[in-house]
Scaffold this motif. Structure first.
Motif, PDB file in Angstrom:
ATOM      1  N   GLY A 110      -6.627   5.531   4.677  1.00  0.00           N
ATOM      2  CA  GLY A 110      -6.457   5.163   3.312  1.00  0.00           C
ATOM      3  C   GLY A 110      -5.251   5.419   2.649  1.00  0.00           C
ATOM      4  O   GLY A 110      -4.987   4.851   1.455  1.00  0.00           O
ATOM      5  N   ALA A 111      -4.242   6.432   2.995  1.00  0.00           N
ATOM      6  CA  ALA A 111      -3.346   6.870   2.234  1.00  0.00           C
ATOM      7  C   ALA A 111      -1.883   5.864   2.411  1.00  0.00           C
ATOM      8  O   ALA A 111      -1.185   6.415   1.453  1.00  0.00           O
ATOM      9  N   GLY A 112      -2.150   4.923   2.996  1.00  0.00           N
ATOM     10  CA  GLY A 112      -0.973   3.868   3.361  1.00  0.00           C
ATOM     11  C   GLY A 112       0.019   4.201   4.277  1.00  0.00           C
ATOM     12  O   GLY A 112       0.879   3.630   4.189  1.00  0.00           O
ATOM     13  N   LYS A 113      -0.552   4.489   5.505  1.00  0.00           N
ATOM     14  CA  LYS A 113       0.453   4.476   6.494  1.00  0.00           C
ATOM     15  C   LYS A 113       0.607   3.136   6.974  1.00  0.00           C
ATOM     16  O   LYS A 113       1.567   2.907   7.329  1.00  0.00           O
ATOM     17  N   THR A 114      -0.299   2.397   7.296  1.00  0.00           N
ATOM     18  CA  THR A 114      -0.028   0.851   7.884  1.00  0.00           C
ATOM     19  C   THR A 114       0.754   0.152   7.135  1.00  0.00           C
ATOM     20  O   THR A 114       1.624  -0.756   7.416  1.00  0.00           O
ATOM     21  N   TYR A 115       0.387   0.272   5.462  1.00  0.00           N
ATOM     22  CA  TYR A 115       1.463  -0.256   4.544  1.00  0.00           C
ATOM     23  C   TYR A 115       2.842   0.307   4.624  1.00  0.00           C
ATOM     24  O   TYR A 115       3.784  -0.625   4.758  1.00  0.00           O
ATOM     25  N   THR A 116       2.973   1.444   5.118  1.00  0.00           N
ATOM     26  CA  THR A 116       4.512   1.958   5.223  1.00  0.00           C
ATOM     27  C   THR A 116       5.069   1.392   6.612  1.00  0.00           C
ATOM     28  O   THR A 116       6.250   1.090   6.441  1.00  0.00           O
TER      29      THR A 116
END
Length: 523
Positions: A110-116
Motif C-alpha cells: 500500500g506504499a505506492g509501488k504499483t502507482y510508481t
C-alpha cells in the motif's frame, strides 16, 4: 572484453566500471505526516527517523531511537514527471547505447509501488515509470535514423513461487504446455517458456502492457483495496544495427522494470485464507531478496544465495551484475507505519552497498562476418589482378593449389635436393608456403627410408633400454668385439656387424656410435 559463443553468433561484453546501485526513496503523500519523527536533509538526499523511547522498558533503556539514511534522492510530494526524470530517464537512455538496466520498486504493501511503476489510467499525467519508459524508447528510436532498432517485450509474474506469462492470454500465444523455468547461459539468465513479443510502434507496446496488467493477481485487505499479490517483471529488449555501416557488430540491451509485491504484517492487514497464503509467500521471497542483498554488499562473501527463490534467481543479472540498477523504496509518512518504514529504509541502505558493473553488450553475427569477408576477398583479388597486369605478371593465380600443382612443387623440391634443378621460381606467397611444406614432406620421407634400410640390416635397440644394451655388450665382448675396420674401434665398438663394403657403413661409419652421437637409436 569477455567473449561468448551461441550458435552462429559471438557475444562480446566490454568490461565496464564498477558503480554503486542508486537508491531513491519516495514518500507516499498523506495529511497525517509524522513531522516530529521523519525529517529530510537540506539536499534531499538524506532522511532521518526519530522514535520516542518506550518508557515501559524501565529506567535502563538502550533502545536506539535515531537513524539517518544517506540516499541518492528523497522524493516527497513529487509528481510522476519528477519521479521519472530523477529515477529512470538516464537508465533508459543508456539502454539504447547497449547498457542493461533495472528499475525496481520495493516497500510495504500500500506504499505506492504499483502507482510508481505503472501509474493510474484515469489521468495521463499520472502514468508511471513503465509507460513513460516505453514512450522514451520509441521517441529515441525516431531520433536515431542511422540505426535499425528492434524492440521486444515480455511480462513475467511470480505468484506463490510459480512462474506465469502475463501475455499468454493473447490468441497467438496460448498457455505453455510445459512449466516455465529459469535457465542460465553465458549471456545471462533467461526464462524458458516466456513469450517475447515484437513491437514496431509505441501503441503495440502499450497494448501488450495493458493486456498483462489485466491478468495480474490482486486482492483486497485492510491496508490496500488493490494489493498486488505477485512480483511482476516487465522487460524491454532492444537490438540496434547500423544502417550506414555494413558492420557485423551490433548492440543489445534489456530493461527490467520490477514491481515487487509489498511486505505485510499479518496483524495489520488481517489477511486470511488464500490472501494469508499469498502474504506468506511474498514475505518469504522478500526475505530471501534481502539475504541476497546483504551477501552482495559483503565483499568477503564468495557465495550469493540467488537460487533460494524464483525472484532472486530471475533477477540475478540485475542484482550486482552487468546492469545499471536503480531502486525506488516506497514508504509511508505516517507514525503508525514507522516500524515498516524503518525496515524499508534499512533495505535501501543495504542496496546502496551493492556494486554493479554495467558494460556495453556487443554482438557479432557470424553469417554477416563471413559475407563481409567474402566481399573483402573478392575486392583484394581484383586489386591484385590490376597490380599483376601493370607488372606484366599475367599468369599469377592466387586460388588455393590443387593436387596437380602440389605434386609439381614436390617434384621440383626433390630435383633441387638431388642437384638436377638449380633454382625454384617464386610466383606468389601461397607457392612459397607450399615449397617449404614440401621440403618438410621430402625430408620426412627420406628419414623414414633410412630408418627402414637400417631395420632391414640391423637389430635396433632403444638407447634407453639399458638392460638389453648391457647384455649385448657382454655377449659381443666375449666374442672379441668388433672385427671390422671402424674409426670408433678404439672406443670399444662391439656392435659393428656389417662389412666395410656396406654403402651405409661407408657413408656413416659405425652405426652404433654414429647413432649414439646423434642421440638416436642404437643397434
Amino acid at each position: 572484453m569477455k567473449r561468448h559463443k551461441n550458435g552462429n553468433k559471438q557475444y562480446f561484453t566490454r568490461m565496464g566500471t564498477r558503480k554503486k546501485v542508486q537508491a531513491f526513496v519516495r514518500v507516499k503523500p498523506t495529511d497525517d505526516f509524522a513531522h516530529e519523527m521523519i525529517t529530510y536533509g537540506g539536499d534531499n538526499k538524506s532522511i532521518d527517523i526519530h522514535l520516542k523511547k518506550d518508557t515501559r522498558r524501565g529506567a535502563v533503556n538502550n533502545q536506539q531511537t535515531d537513524w539517518s539514511f544517506k540516499l541518492d534522492g528523497v522524493l516527497h510530494d513529487a509528481s510522476q514527471d519528477l519521479v521519472y526524470e530523477t529515477v529512470a530517464k538516464d537508465a533508459v537512455s543508456q539502454a539504447l547505447d547497449g547498457y542493461n538496466g533495472t528499475i525496481m520498486c520495493y516497500g510495504q504493501t500500500g506504499a505506492g509501488k504499483t502507482y510508481t511503476m505503472t501509474g493510474a489510467t484515469e489521468n495521463y499525467k499520472h502514468r508511471g515509470i513503465l509507460p513513460r519508459a516505453l514512450q522514451q524508447v520509441f521517441r529515441m528510436i525516431e531520433e536515431r535514423p542511422t540505426h535499425a532498432i528492434t524492440v521486444r517485450v515480455s511480462y513475467l509474474e511470480i505468484y506463490n513461487e510459480n512462474l506465469f506469462d502475463l501475455l499468454s492470454t493473447l490468441p497467438y500465444v496460448g498457455p505453455s504446455v510445459t512449466p516455465m523455468t529459469i535457465v542460465e547461459n553465458p549471456q545471462g539468465v533467461f526464462i524458458k517458456g516466456l513469450s517475447v513479443h515484437l513491437t514496431s510502434q509505441e501503441e503495440d507496446a502499450f497494448s501488450l502492457l495493458f493486456e498483462g496488467e489485466t491478468n495480474r493477481i490482486i486482492a483486497s485487505h485492510t491496508m490496500n483495496k488493490n494489493s498486488s499479490r505477485s512480483h511482476c517483471i516487465f522487460t524491454i529488449y532492444m537490438e540496434a544495427h547500423s544502417r550506414t555501416l555494413s558492420d557485423e557488430k551490433y548492440i543489445t540491451s534489456k530493461i527490467n522494470l520490477v514491481d515487487l509485491a509489498g511486505s505485510e504484517r499479518l496483524g495489520k492487514t488481517g489477511s486470511e485464507g488464500r490472501v494469508l497464503k499469498e502474504a506468506t509467500y511474498i514475505n518469504k521471497s522478500l526475505s530471501f531478496l534481502e539475504q541476497a542483498i546483504i551477501a552482495l554488499g559483503d565483499q568477503k562473501r564468495d557465495h550469493i544465495p540467488f537460487r533460494q527463490c524464483k525472484l532472486t534467481h530471475a533477477l540475478k543479472d540485475s542484482l550486482g551484475g552487468n546492469c545499471n540498477m536503480v531502486l525506488v523504496t516506497n514508504i509511508y509518512g505516517e507514525a503508525a507505519q514507522l516500524e515498516e518504514t524503518l525496515s524499508s529504509l534499512k533495505f535501501a541502505s543495504r542496496m546502496k552497498l551493492v556494486t554493479t558493473e554495467p558494460a556495453i553488450n556487443e554482438k557479432y553475427d557470424a553469417e554477416r562476418m563471413v559475407k563481409n569477408l567474402e566481399k573483402e576477398l573478392a575486392l583484394l583479388k581484383q586489386e591484385l589482378a590490376i597490380h599483376d597486369s601493370l607488372s606484366n605478371r599475367t599468369l599469377v593465380n592466387y586460388d588455393p593449389m590443387d593436387e596437380i600443382q602440389i605434386a609439381e612443387i614436390n617434384s621440383q623440391v626433390r630435383r633441387y635436393l638431388e642437384g638436377t634443378l638449380d633454382e625454384i621460381d617464386i610466383i606468389n606467397l601461397r607457392q612459397i608456403q607450399e615449397v617449404f611444406n614440401q621440403f618438410r614432406v621430402v625430408l620426412s620421407q627420406q628419414e623414414q627410408e633410412v630408418e627402414s634400410a637400417l631395420r632391414r640390416k640391423y637389430t635396433l635397440i632403444d638407447k634407453n633400454d639399458f638392460a638389453t644394451i648391457s647384455a649385448v655388450q657382454k655377449l659381443l665382448s666375449k666374442k672379441g668385439g668388433c672385427q671390422q675396420p671402424c674409426e670408433w674401434q678404439g672406443l670399444g665398438c662391439g656392435f659393428h656387424l656389417q662389412d666395410s663394403a656396406d654403402p651405409i657403413f661407408q657413408r656413416w661409419g659405425c652405426q652404433r656410435h654414429a647413432f649414439t652421437r646423434q642421440g638416436n637409436v642404437q643397434h
